[in-house]
Write a protein that holds these residues in place. Structure first.
Motif, mmCIF file in Angstrom:
data_model
loop_
_atom_site.group_PDB
_atom_site.id
_atom_site.type_symbol
_atom_site.label_atom_id
_atom_site.label_comp_id
_atom_site.label_asym_id
_atom_site.label_seq_id
_atom_site.Cartn_x
_atom_site.Cartn_y
_atom_site.Cartn_z
ATOM 1 N N ILE A 225 -5.483 -5.950 6.377
ATOM 2 C CA ILE A 225 -6.104 -4.523 6.829
ATOM 3 C C ILE A 225 -6.976 -4.616 7.777
ATOM 4 O O ILE A 225 -7.507 -5.584 7.965
ATOM 5 C CB ILE A 225 -6.449 -3.808 5.500
ATOM 6 N N ASN A 226 -7.178 -3.387 8.383
ATOM 7 C CA ASN A 226 -8.108 -3.276 9.534
ATOM 8 C C ASN A 226 -9.394 -3.590 9.132
ATOM 9 O O ASN A 226 -10.028 -3.212 7.978
ATOM 10 C CB ASN A 226 -8.063 -1.779 9.855
ATOM 11 N N PHE B 272 0.895 -1.134 -0.115
ATOM 12 C CA PHE B 272 0.029 -0.086 -0.040
ATOM 13 C C PHE B 272 0.795 1.555 -0.009
ATOM 14 O O PHE B 272 1.917 1.297 0.536
ATOM 15 C CB PHE B 272 -0.767 -0.027 1.215
ATOM 16 N N THR C 234 -11.574 -0.749 7.822
ATOM 17 C CA THR C 234 -11.366 -0.366 6.344
ATOM 18 C C THR C 234 -11.914 -1.241 5.391
ATOM 19 O O THR C 234 -12.389 -1.047 4.371
ATOM 20 C CB THR C 234 -9.691 -0.311 6.292
ATOM 21 N N ARG D 34 -15.363 -0.516 5.043
ATOM 22 C CA ARG D 34 -15.638 0.655 4.086
ATOM 23 C C ARG D 34 -15.487 0.277 2.626
ATOM 24 O O ARG D 34 -16.196 1.029 1.861
ATOM 25 C CB ARG D 34 -14.493 1.744 4.557
ATOM 26 N N PRO E 40 -5.603 6.781 1.296
ATOM 27 C CA PRO E 40 -6.652 5.837 1.914
ATOM 28 C C PRO E 40 -6.432 4.394 1.492
ATOM 29 O O PRO E 40 -6.450 4.103 0.507
ATOM 30 C CB PRO E 40 -7.923 6.473 1.888
ATOM 31 N N ILE E 41 -6.199 3.481 2.645
ATOM 32 C CA ILE E 41 -6.115 2.226 2.115
ATOM 33 C C ILE E 41 -7.502 1.639 1.548
ATOM 34 O O ILE E 41 -7.455 0.822 0.654
ATOM 35 C CB ILE E 41 -5.827 1.366 3.346
ATOM 36 N N TRP E 42 -8.650 1.969 1.948
ATOM 37 C CA TRP E 42 -9.927 1.568 1.421
ATOM 38 C C TRP E 42 -9.827 1.673 0.113
ATOM 39 O O TRP E 42 -10.261 1.066 -0.881
ATOM 40 C CB TRP E 42 -11.052 2.070 2.131
ATOM 41 N N PRO F 2 1.213 4.418 1.881
ATOM 42 C CA PRO F 2 0.503 4.750 3.122
ATOM 43 C C PRO F 2 -0.057 6.202 3.166
ATOM 44 O O PRO F 2 -0.559 6.603 4.145
ATOM 45 C CB PRO F 2 1.642 4.825 3.979
ATOM 46 N N ASN F 3 0.036 7.100 1.797
ATOM 47 C CA ASN F 3 -0.195 8.301 1.953
ATOM 48 C C ASN F 3 -1.756 8.419 1.396
ATOM 49 O O ASN F 3 -2.406 9.599 1.369
ATOM 50 C CB ASN F 3 0.675 9.185 1.344
#
Lengths: 248, 234, 121
Positions: free
Chosen positions: C44-45, C3, C48, C51, C8-10, C5-6
């Motif tokens: 991932i969370n 990913f 997330t 979402r 949004p991971i979704w 990181p800057n």
């Protein structure tokens, strides 16, 4: 509580087995000496057994204090303090496990001694003499001391609570120095000095209290009762300090 | 679920945690970030009921943490703490003896995934194996709160995926996961909330995805902003 | 998946699934992994991951059937529109980069044709 005691036993198991192993060796020396009619060997066996009976009990006590010290001063403290148990239970398990161990060790060595003495007299072909010897032994005590059953029980009570009191004093000495010095130097020395001071205090009070009493049984009971009261006070104090200090 | 109310911890004259207030809600994975010595470990030990705050209180479901909360909060310390005479099996049995929420079957599965065996002796474990064992035994509890102090410390790259997955498996709507780390990159994807601790105080708390969405700022970026040069770790 | 990181991971996971839908790796009407599984697959969370599906649903690319799970839409037009949308994005990105090199769209188009002929030669 049962689980806490189980692990206290597990922690002291190695040293207890070592004492037991040494006792077995000494017993073998004694038996071979007896069987081969080698008096020196028998004598050595008897000497070793007597030493182990007293030394072993001492070592079990010292080991339990060393373990408490480790349980308070190293990361292993998490093992106890992360569990849902109060300091009173954690300490109580230690005292109880130690008391039971000492009781069992005492009974074990008493039984072993009785067996060996019987064997000794039987071997000499003088089993009848055993009874004479025992009678003489009892009579060699002060004539006023009649070792009847209640007095024997009082003596055993006295020995046991004195021992538990000694262990509690050692625990308290250790947690006091741990709380004060927190892993710094002289920790061991300070706990030893605290222990000596506590023991002196207990025997001072015992001496005062039993000064005017003449009956030996009453002396045993009063003396033991004081030891018990002190043991309880020291236990509560130790647990209180542990509760405040908890782990490292 | 877990609340820190103006918690301060002093060791002699040294202040390790200062006036730290924090509310951890179920359903979230929190990353507690900060350089070594910033107070993360001290705070976690207080929340685990292992040490007591000098001032303030940590509350679990409204009551101060203590003997009762230890039943429901699974804590993994960063240092190894098992008795040296134990085997991997003994460690599992110890947890089974003391924690009602511990499942030995789950433990078996976890140690297998971590490539450990029940016969291994604590004395002979490498630091990496020890780190994996600590995670396995902690995650084999079915607790309401998991607090893992530096779960990725000493874990090699290959095992990290397995650790990350086992941690994520425990994230649930009714659970709090709190992970501390100074390896911020490991936390980016798994945590949804970040708490930054600086010199024992809470420097910031935020929703990580919202921060990325609104400002294009990653957790690591924010970490650099807060700690500046001192936060740069080897 | 690595990913950025800057961002949004979704959004990044969504992009991945959108590509799978357009390429047919995830055909219309096929079942998508549950929220928790999605979290584990991508590392991932779970919030997330939840979402990701919320946003995909909002875009009409998938639908959640109560008690059954989340499925790729069977609406072919919607998928075609997604393909056009993603192609448009790719073209705009490409033209943007060419423009930074000082190459106008017409010239870029010429270069594409030449590239294609070279490939066939």
């Amino acid at each position: 509580m049962k689980n806490l005691m189980k692990y206290e036993l597990r922690k002291t198991l190695a040293i207890k087995l070592m004492i037991l192993g040494a006792t077995a060796l000494a017993e073998i020396v004694f038996l071979i000496g007896l069987w081969a009619d080698r008096n020196r060997m028998t004598g050595i066996g008897v000497g070793l057994l007597a030493m182990l009976a007293f030394g072993g009990v001492m070592i079990i006590g010292i080991a339990s204090v060393v373990i408490l010290h480790r349980d308070m001063n190293t990361k292993q403290s998490y093992m106890l303090f992360m569990t849902p148990n109060s300091s009173y239970r954690i300490l109580g398990a230690k005292v109880l496990e130690n008391g039971i161990s000492i009781l069992l060790a005492g009974a074990f060595y008493f039984a072993l001694a009785a067996l060996d003495i019987t064997l000794l007299f039987a071997h000499e072909g003088r089993l009848a003499d055993l009874w004479n010897w025992l009678r003489d032994l009892l009579q060699s005590f002060d004539a006023r001391i009649t070792m009847d059953t209640p007095t024997l029980l009082a003596l055993n009570f006295n020995l046991l609570v004195t021992w538990i009191g000694t262990v509690c004093a050692a625990y308290l000495g250790d947690v006091i120095s741990t709380a004060l010095l927190n892993g710094k130097r002289y920790n061991g020395l300070v706990s030893f000095l605290a222990f000596i001071a506590l023991m002196w205090l207990v025997s001072f009070v015992q001496g005062k209290a039993t000064a005017g009493i003449s009956g030996i049984r009453t002396v045993f009971l009063v003396d033991g009762g004081i030891a018990l009261v002190f043991a309880v006070i020291m236990y509560v104090l130790t647990a209180q300090i542990m509760e405040r200090k908890l782990s490292v | 679920m877990l609340e820190s109310r103006s918690v301060t911890k002093k060791f002699g004259s040294k202040v390790a945690v200062e006036q730290l207030s924090l509310v951890l809600e179920p359903g979230h994975v929190y990353a507690m970030l900060g350089p070594n010595g910033s107070g993360k470990t001290t705070w976690m030990k207080m929340a685990a009921g292992l040490i007591k705050p000098t001032e303030g209180a940590v509350l679990f479901k409204g009551s101060p943490v203590g003997i009762e909360s230890r039943k429901h909060i699974a804590y993994m310390s960063t240092e190894p703490y098992f008795y040296s005479w134990m085997t991997v099996k003994d460690v599992g049995r110890y947890y089974r003896d003391f924690f009602e929420d511990f499942s030995y079957d789950d433990y078996k599965g976890l140690i297998k995934r971590m490539e450990l065996t029940e016969e291994m002796r604590i004395r002979t474990l490498s630091s990496g194996m020890m780190a994996k064992l600590k995670i396995a035994v902690t995650l084999a509890r079915d607790s309401e709160v998991y607090m893992l102090d530096e779960p990725f410390n000493g874990i090699d790259l290959l095992a990290r995926d397995e650790i990350r997955e086992s941690i994520l498996e425990h994230a649930a709507e009714n659970k709090v996961l709190l992970l501390s780390s100074h390896l911020v990159e490991e936390m980016e994807a798994i945590a949804d909330r970040a708490v930054f601790i600086k010199n024992g105080r809470k420097a910031d708390e935020c929703d990580v995805e919202d921060m990325r969405n609104a400002k294009g700022v990653s957790m690591a970026d924010r970490y650099r902003e807060i700690y500046g040069h001192e936060g740069v770790q080897a | 998946m690595k990913f950025d990181p800057n961002r949004p991971i979704w959004l990044q996971v969504m992009g991945d699934i959108r590509t799978d839908i357009v390429t047919g790796d995830k055909p219309p009407g096929s079942k998508l992994p549950g929220g928790r599984d999605l979290a584990l697959i991508y590392g991932i969370n779970p919030n997330t991951a939840a979402r990701v599906y919320q946003e995909l649903e909002k875009e009409g690319l998938c639908e959640t059937r109560r008690g059954l799970g989340t499925f790729v839409t069977e609406d072919g037009e919607r998928i075609a529109a997604l393909r056009a949308e993603m192609a448009g994005e790719a073209v705009r990105e490409f033209l943007g980069r060419m423009s930074r090199l000082g190459i106008a769209p017409a010239e870029a188009a010429e270069m594409i044709r030449n590239e294609e002929e070279n490939d066939h030669a």
